[in-house]
Design a protein around this motif. Structure first.
Motif, mmCIF file in Angstrom:
data_model
loop_
_atom_site.group_PDB
_atom_site.id
_atom_site.type_symbol
_atom_site.label_atom_id
_atom_site.label_comp_id
_atom_site.label_asym_id
_atom_site.label_seq_id
_atom_site.Cartn_x
_atom_site.Cartn_y
_atom_site.Cartn_z
ATOM 1 N N UNK A 18 0.828 -1.208 0.000
ATOM 2 C CA UNK A 18 0.000 0.000 0.000
ATOM 3 C C UNK A 18 0.859 1.253 0.000
ATOM 4 N N UNK A 19 1.909 1.267 0.818
ATOM 5 C CA UNK A 19 2.788 2.430 0.871
ATOM 6 C C UNK A 19 3.418 2.680 -0.497
ATOM 7 N N UNK A 20 3.899 1.630 -1.128
ATOM 8 C CA UNK A 20 4.514 1.782 -2.451
ATOM 9 C C UNK A 20 3.503 2.315 -3.459
ATOM 10 N N UNK A 21 2.293 1.778 -3.436
ATOM 11 C CA UNK A 21 1.294 2.211 -4.414
ATOM 12 C C UNK A 21 0.685 3.580 -4.071
ATOM 13 N N UNK A 22 0.749 3.994 -2.815
ATOM 14 C CA UNK A 22 0.361 5.374 -2.475
ATOM 15 C C UNK A 22 1.353 6.339 -3.110
ATOM 16 N N UNK A 23 2.636 6.010 -3.012
ATOM 17 C CA UNK A 23 3.655 6.837 -3.684
ATOM 18 C C UNK A 23 3.388 6.868 -5.187
ATOM 19 N N UNK A 24 3.028 5.716 -5.749
ATOM 20 C CA UNK A 24 2.698 5.653 -7.179
ATOM 21 C C UNK A 24 1.517 6.561 -7.490
ATOM 22 N N UNK A 25 0.517 6.554 -6.637
ATOM 23 C CA UNK A 25 -0.674 7.377 -6.860
ATOM 24 C C UNK A 25 -0.349 8.866 -6.790
ATOM 25 N N UNK A 54 3.685 3.162 -17.730
ATOM 26 C CA UNK A 54 2.674 2.705 -16.773
ATOM 27 C C UNK A 54 2.889 1.276 -16.311
ATOM 28 N N UNK A 55 2.957 0.317 -17.250
ATOM 29 C CA UNK A 55 3.182 -1.068 -16.815
ATOM 30 C C UNK A 55 4.520 -1.270 -16.091
ATOM 31 N N UNK A 56 5.542 -0.558 -16.550
ATOM 32 C CA UNK A 56 6.853 -0.714 -15.915
ATOM 33 C C UNK A 56 6.813 -0.210 -14.475
ATOM 34 N N UNK A 57 6.266 0.998 -14.270
ATOM 35 C CA UNK A 57 6.217 1.531 -12.912
ATOM 36 C C UNK A 57 5.302 0.708 -12.017
ATOM 37 N N UNK A 58 4.204 0.204 -12.548
ATOM 38 C CA UNK A 58 3.307 -0.636 -11.745
ATOM 39 C C UNK A 58 4.062 -1.861 -11.229
ATOM 40 N N UNK A 59 4.830 -2.484 -12.105
ATOM 41 C CA UNK A 59 5.634 -3.644 -11.721
ATOM 42 C C UNK A 59 6.695 -3.268 -10.700
ATOM 43 N N UNK A 60 7.386 -2.161 -10.952
ATOM 44 C CA UNK A 60 8.465 -1.749 -10.050
ATOM 45 C C UNK A 60 7.950 -1.411 -8.656
ATOM 46 N N UNK A 90 10.997 10.799 -2.606
ATOM 47 C CA UNK A 90 11.616 11.516 -3.726
ATOM 48 C C UNK A 90 11.078 10.982 -5.048
ATOM 49 N N UNK A 91 10.854 9.688 -5.125
ATOM 50 C CA UNK A 91 10.275 9.091 -6.324
ATOM 51 C C UNK A 91 8.919 9.735 -6.628
#
Length: 162
Positions: A18-25, A54-60, A90-91
């Motif tokens: 969740x933390x990783x995908x919050x940063x993504x959001x 999009x797909x690359x960052x989702x995977x990462x 920072x990301x």
């Protein structure tokens, strides 16, 4: 590895993902108009196609969350996890620097600093749990490309990215 119940481990995995995908959001919010803006910029001939990001960052982000979870399960993980959260912040900021505020030089410096923070995090994770470090290798590679791409796009578009 610390002795953690299955429930605690599952909740930990969910939390780190969740933390990783919050940063993504947070980055995605800044990237709403990114496709059209990015396509309006001059690109180097070696630039990846826009649809790949999009797909690359989702995977990462998924790999980052799993790596953090693996490190979290180990004793003495706190310093590595703090570094992980710093680089993740920072990301998330980078998309704002580049796409919203159009600050080419600062976005480039941001990618260089991000690359260094990822490397430090990778080494710290590796020392805790080698697989956690390995899972960050694709992220480091992609940010290496992003660093070169940010430099090139900034240099090709000084009138837009200052």
């Amino acid at each position: 590895m610390r002795a953690l119940s299955r429930k605690t481990q599952t909740m930990g995995l969910i939390g780190w993902l969740m933390l990783a995908y919050i940063a993504a959001a947070i980055g995605a919010i800044a990237s709403i108009e990114a496709a059209s803006f990015y396509q309006s910029l001059q690109q180097p001939s070696w630039a990846p196609p826009a649809w790949l990001f999009g797909p690359m960052w989702t995977t990462l982000y998924g790999l980052m969350g799993i790596a953090a979870w693996l490190a979290w399960r180990e004793r003495g993980a706190r310093p590595a996890l703090v570094m992980f959260v710093v680089q993740l912040s920072l990301n998330a900021l980078w998309s704002w620097l580049f796409f919203v505020w159009q600050l080419g030089a600062i976005a480039f410096i941001g990618t260089v600093v991000l690359w260094m923070l990822i490397l430090i995090t990778l080494v710290m994770f590796w020392r805790l749990k080698p697989l956690a470090g390995v899972l960050l290798l694709p992220y480091l590679a992609w940010v290496s490309l992003a660093c070169a791409l940010t430099w090139s796009v900034w240099q090709l578009n000084p009138q837009i990215l200052g």
